[in-house]
Scaffold this motif. Sequence first.
Motif, mmCIF file in Angstrom:
data_model
loop_
_atom_site.group_PDB
_atom_site.id
_atom_site.type_symbol
_atom_site.label_atom_id
_atom_site.label_comp_id
_atom_site.label_asym_id
_atom_site.label_seq_id
_atom_site.Cartn_x
_atom_site.Cartn_y
_atom_site.Cartn_z
ATOM 1 N N LEU A 239 0.820 -1.217 0.000
ATOM 2 C CA LEU A 239 0.000 0.000 0.000
ATOM 3 C C LEU A 239 0.848 1.259 0.000
ATOM 4 C CD1 LEU A 239 -2.852 1.132 0.043
ATOM 5 C CD2 LEU A 239 -2.761 1.130 2.547
ATOM 6 N N HIS A 240 1.889 1.295 0.838
ATOM 7 C CA HIS A 240 2.728 2.484 0.900
ATOM 8 C C HIS A 240 3.411 2.758 -0.439
ATOM 9 C CE1 HIS A 240 2.096 2.139 5.220
ATOM 10 N NE2 HIS A 240 2.617 3.354 5.356
ATOM 11 N N LYS A 242 2.242 1.935 -3.471
ATOM 12 C CA LYS A 242 1.236 2.440 -4.394
ATOM 13 C C LYS A 242 0.917 3.914 -4.108
ATOM 14 C CE LYS A 242 0.356 -1.454 -6.592
ATOM 15 N NZ LYS A 242 0.675 -1.605 -8.031
ATOM 16 N N ILE A 243 0.742 4.239 -2.828
ATOM 17 C CA ILE A 243 0.389 5.624 -2.467
ATOM 18 C C ILE A 243 1.560 6.567 -2.699
ATOM 19 C CG2 ILE A 243 -0.256 7.104 -0.531
ATOM 20 C CD1 ILE A 243 -2.019 4.916 0.508
ATOM 21 N N LYS A 244 2.788 6.075 -2.511
ATOM 22 C CA LYS A 244 3.959 6.924 -2.768
ATOM 23 C C LYS A 244 4.027 7.310 -4.241
ATOM 24 C CE LYS A 244 8.973 7.104 -2.295
ATOM 25 N NZ LYS A 244 10.206 6.385 -1.885
ATOM 26 N N LEU A 245 3.852 6.333 -5.137
ATOM 27 C CA LEU A 245 3.862 6.629 -6.566
ATOM 28 C C LEU A 245 2.707 7.551 -6.944
ATOM 29 C CD1 LEU A 245 4.739 3.100 -7.993
ATOM 30 C CD2 LEU A 245 6.217 5.108 -7.909
ATOM 31 N N PHE A 246 1.517 7.291 -6.364
ATOM 32 C CA PHE A 246 0.358 8.126 -6.629
ATOM 33 C C PHE A 246 0.614 9.564 -6.165
ATOM 34 C CE2 PHE A 246 -3.656 10.073 -5.383
ATOM 35 C CZ PHE A 246 -4.430 9.866 -6.506
ATOM 36 N N GLY A 247 1.213 9.701 -4.968
ATOM 37 C CA GLY A 247 1.500 11.033 -4.429
ATOM 38 C C GLY A 247 2.495 11.800 -5.280
ATOM 39 N N GLN A 248 3.502 11.112 -5.828
ATOM 40 C CA GLN A 248 4.478 11.789 -6.685
ATOM 41 C C GLN A 248 3.821 12.341 -7.948
ATOM 42 O OE1 GLN A 248 7.395 8.709 -7.271
ATOM 43 N NE2 GLN A 248 8.464 9.136 -5.350
ATOM 44 N N ILE A 323 -1.566 8.235 5.170
ATOM 45 C CA ILE A 323 -0.397 7.741 4.435
ATOM 46 C C ILE A 323 -0.065 8.699 3.290
ATOM 47 C CG2 ILE A 323 0.555 5.790 3.152
ATOM 48 C CD1 ILE A 323 -1.441 3.984 4.600
ATOM 49 N N LEU A 324 -1.101 9.119 2.545
ATOM 50 C CA LEU A 324 -0.875 10.076 1.459
ATOM 51 C C LEU A 324 -0.341 11.400 1.997
ATOM 52 C CD1 LEU A 324 -1.115 10.798 -1.542
ATOM 53 C CD2 LEU A 324 -3.455 11.552 -1.089
ATOM 54 N N GLY A 325 -0.903 11.848 3.134
ATOM 55 C CA GLY A 325 -0.438 13.101 3.729
ATOM 56 C C GLY A 325 1.035 13.046 4.106
ATOM 57 N N ASP A 326 1.459 11.893 4.671
ATOM 58 C CA ASP A 326 2.877 11.745 5.018
ATOM 59 C C ASP A 326 3.764 11.825 3.784
ATOM 60 O OD1 ASP A 326 2.150 11.440 7.649
ATOM 61 O OD2 ASP A 326 2.195 9.248 7.604
ATOM 62 N N GLN A 327 3.266 11.352 2.657
ATOM 63 C CA GLN A 327 4.067 11.322 1.432
ATOM 64 C C GLN A 327 4.187 12.700 0.785
ATOM 65 O OE1 GLN A 327 5.762 8.781 0.320
ATOM 66 N NE2 GLN A 327 4.984 7.252 1.746
ATOM 67 N N ILE A 328 3.119 13.491 0.795
ATOM 68 C CA ILE A 328 3.098 14.728 -0.009
ATOM 69 C C ILE A 328 3.228 16.005 0.811
ATOM 70 C CG2 ILE A 328 1.660 13.587 -1.731
ATOM 71 C CD1 ILE A 328 -0.716 15.288 -0.705
ATOM 72 N N TRP A 329 2.986 15.966 2.126
ATOM 73 C CA TRP A 329 2.858 17.215 2.883
ATOM 74 C C TRP A 329 4.127 18.057 2.851
ATOM 75 C CZ3 TRP A 329 -0.016 20.862 4.419
ATOM 76 C CH2 TRP A 329 0.437 21.765 5.379
ATOM 77 N N GLU A 330 5.267 17.436 3.125
ATOM 78 C CA GLU A 330 6.493 18.221 3.229
ATOM 79 C C GLU A 330 6.812 18.944 1.917
ATOM 80 O OE1 GLU A 330 11.240 17.591 4.325
ATOM 81 O OE2 GLU A 330 9.799 15.975 4.641
ATOM 82 N N LEU A 369 -7.336 19.850 6.641
ATOM 83 C CA LEU A 369 -6.507 18.677 6.332
ATOM 84 C C LEU A 369 -6.460 17.713 7.512
ATOM 85 C CD1 LEU A 369 -3.469 20.247 4.408
ATOM 86 C CD2 LEU A 369 -5.522 19.192 3.483
ATOM 87 N N LYS A 370 -6.428 18.256 8.732
ATOM 88 C CA LYS A 370 -6.433 17.398 9.912
ATOM 89 C C LYS A 370 -7.757 16.648 10.045
ATOM 90 C CE LYS A 370 -3.175 20.270 12.503
ATOM 91 N NZ LYS A 370 -2.997 21.214 13.636
ATOM 92 N N ASP A 371 -8.869 17.333 9.748
ATOM 93 C CA ASP A 371 -10.184 16.672 9.824
ATOM 94 C C ASP A 371 -10.266 15.498 8.858
ATOM 95 O OD1 ASP A 371 -10.907 18.512 11.713
ATOM 96 O OD2 ASP A 371 -11.948 19.841 10.305
ATOM 97 N N MET A 372 -9.650 15.623 7.701
ATOM 98 C CA MET A 372 -9.689 14.537 6.714
ATOM 99 C C MET A 372 -8.583 13.510 6.943
ATOM 100 S SD MET A 372 -10.641 16.481 3.140
ATOM 101 C CE MET A 372 -9.412 17.760 3.286
ATOM 102 N N GLY A 373 -7.696 13.786 7.891
ATOM 103 C CA GLY A 373 -6.655 12.815 8.215
ATOM 104 C C GLY A 373 -5.366 12.981 7.448
ATOM 105 N N TYR A 374 -5.263 13.975 6.569
ATOM 106 C CA TYR A 374 -4.033 14.160 5.791
ATOM 107 C C TYR A 374 -2.890 14.673 6.654
ATOM 108 C CZ TYR A 374 -6.702 13.614 1.453
ATOM 109 O OH TYR A 374 -7.468 13.120 0.441
ATOM 110 N N LEU A 375 -3.228 15.344 7.717
ATOM 111 C CA LEU A 375 -2.216 16.024 8.518
ATOM 112 C C LEU A 375 -2.400 15.671 9.982
ATOM 113 C CD1 LEU A 375 0.113 18.068 8.217
ATOM 114 C CD2 LEU A 375 -1.531 19.891 8.581
ATOM 115 N N SER A 376 -1.302 15.469 10.664
ATOM 116 C CA SER A 376 -1.342 15.203 12.101
ATOM 117 C C SER A 376 -0.339 16.120 12.786
ATOM 118 C CB SER A 376 -0.993 13.733 12.385
ATOM 119 O OG SER A 376 0.303 13.430 11.902
ATOM 120 N N GLY A 377 -0.514 16.330 14.074
ATOM 121 C CA GLY A 377 0.387 17.221 14.800
ATOM 122 C C GLY A 377 -0.170 18.632 14.875
#
Length: 770
Positions: A239-240, A242-248, A323-330, A369-377
């Motif tokens: 899964l990670h 697939k989502i990494k390639l999708f995020g790129q 997972i997608l948020g971790d890949q694309i946020w930075e 973004l936090k409400d949808m789970g893309y962002l934490s912290g």
Amino acid sequence: MASFVTEVLASSGKLEKDDLASKISKLSRKVDETKEELSDMINKKYNEFIPSMDAAEELMDQVEAVSKDIDLLKSFIENEVQQNLHEAVTEYAKLKQQLEKNTAVISMLQHLQEFDTAMEEYHKTLQEKKYEAAAKQLGKARGSVEALKAWKDSELPLLKALSSEITVQRENLIYHLGEEWKKLAVWKLPPAKGEKLNGMESFLTTALHLNSGESKEDKHTPNHLLSSVLQALVIQGELHKKIKLFGQVLLKYMLKPLIMYPSLLVEVGEQLEQGTVLSLHSEENQVEHPAPAEVYTKILIVLKTLHEHLFGTSIDDKKVSAILGDQIWEEMSDCIIRECLLYSIPTNSSQLAAYDTVIKETEDFENHLKDMGYLSGDSTDLLKYARNVNCHFASKKCQDVIVAARKLMTSEMHNTVKISPDYKLAIPKLPNLGGGSREKQEVKRSGHCDQQILENEKQLGQRTLCLPVCRISESVQQLMELAIKTLSEAVGSSPQCGFQLFYTTRNIFHLFYDVVPTYHKDNLLKFPHLAAIQHNNCMFLAHHLLTLGHQFRPHLPLKDGVAYFVDLVPGFRRLGAQCFVAQMNVQKAEMLERLSTARNFSNLDDEDNYSAASKAVRQVIHQLKRLGKVWQDVLPVNIYCKSMGTLLNTAISELITKIMMLEDISTEDGERLHTLCQTILEEGPLVFTPLPEENKNKKYQEEVPVYVKKWLTFKELSIVLHASLQEIVDRWAEGKGPLAQEFSSSEMKSLIRALFQNTDRRAIALTKIK
């Protein structure tokens, strides 16, 4: 029958065991009997005092017989019973080993059965597209094979085949999952015409088709296929990836273009048999950099649509969107900062208050973004950047100021403005501190011509501390205005911002000190006009640096003891003086080179020699007049007069030296030398015309001896060249006349010998020169 049982027991060792027990029992009884008899004997011997020696000996014989029986029994136990016991233990160990081997075989058969059952279930669930169940069954089958591999003594040739089958089926499952994933998110990307995508138009064909696999009838029911595919990908550890390639791809072809191009917009639509479609289109927009609110809106449209159709599913209590948020946020937040927030920073401190809107928009964006789970912290670099606007404002302001300052320094110097004694710096109104009289007096000094009240209440002149009339570069005036504007921005700013802006202002002047002399080096030596302007520029800056810090000191958050700008004053004065002195040296060298063509002013009765000498003198006069034209109305009057006087003094000093070196001056030579000197005496003062419109020429011309040290000497020399011996003696006046004030007796005697022939009159005249 009894004998048969006896034989059987004897063969198994049980008969000896029974005989042994009976013997031990009998022996025990004999021991008890002997003990009783011995006790009775001792009692009789010591208590009843009956002689019983014979009975004692009999008892001793009995004891010895019993001891022998014990030794025989012990020997039998050691030799027979222990040997049989060892044989029994060995036989038991063999039986146990055989049992364990049988148990292992049964366990291996069970694992094989479990493998077969799991593979059958796997194939069945895979055909039914129950991918999660298929992944779990494949996991069970893999566990069975791993259990078989763990058995050390097993060398089943079937293991390789089983492992190979597991590998093949895992790749098969991953392939099916990949196909399902492709159906869920279908990209339509720009045609690859090269490695780089140029311009907004390249992204207009980008589109993303989201098909969650749900039928029209089951729109309101949970999408089991999507969840099953995602769970299976998690189990397979894919899964990670697939989502990494999708995020790129998402970043490169959709999110980053939406951030970078203000004209690019995203549209959400529905298409038959394709589900939801995210597509890009453009509309006319003249804005160079997008506003943060617009960027946040476009990104939220994309991420909300993805959350609704693909990434809203939770797996193991964690949303796929995380997972997608971790890949694309930075990378996405860095792009927002670089392409959007950086350009939204205000350029004026008065706009800082309005920037709170951008900070609020950034907070709302992150909360969505936090409400949808893309962002934490709680704290991110994006929000930190927006909140730290004061620091960024100062950095951006400082950068813009330095760029603007350097542009002014490298601009043309010859565009000038006239500075009059009434000129004042345009200092903006500073806040009233409400302090004592000292602070009020410091703030009051907004220009260099303001009056200063002394302790004794006497006033200085109106022109005290005023710049003289001169011309400076327009760019330098603008540079000074830029410095004042920057200091004004520092007033009322945060301490950190105030520090940065103050030291940026100092850096403006440091930059001028280093850049201008280097950038304009050739022109400053080549053009006298520019050298004079540069001199004035440096003096102008030095003049205002004296009071600039004093005017702003009460309003800046700096500690006591800071030099502000006063320490820069000597350097600027020295820089201006060095530049003009270098130009003066160039003019002196040029003047002396011209006088060197005069053939030492000898033998002027020769027409060629006289023509060369006359030409040299005319060239010097022409050079002085040309300099007068370019320097008048540029240099201050006193500097102009000193400069012209220094150059004229260089010319006449060279002429005096050349004439005094002549050993023989004929009458015709003397006349012609006198004519040349008169040319200089008549036209030399005419170069002192710094302010022709004020009709003050004569004043400066009358003060020529003040600026030309050798002027009177040259004037006396001209008189001597045309005078008689008696006139010379009269002007000497026994060492008290004007001639004696300019020449020594030896110089005068040498000049007389060169001018007059050796006669008695000359001898008498020489005796009078003392």
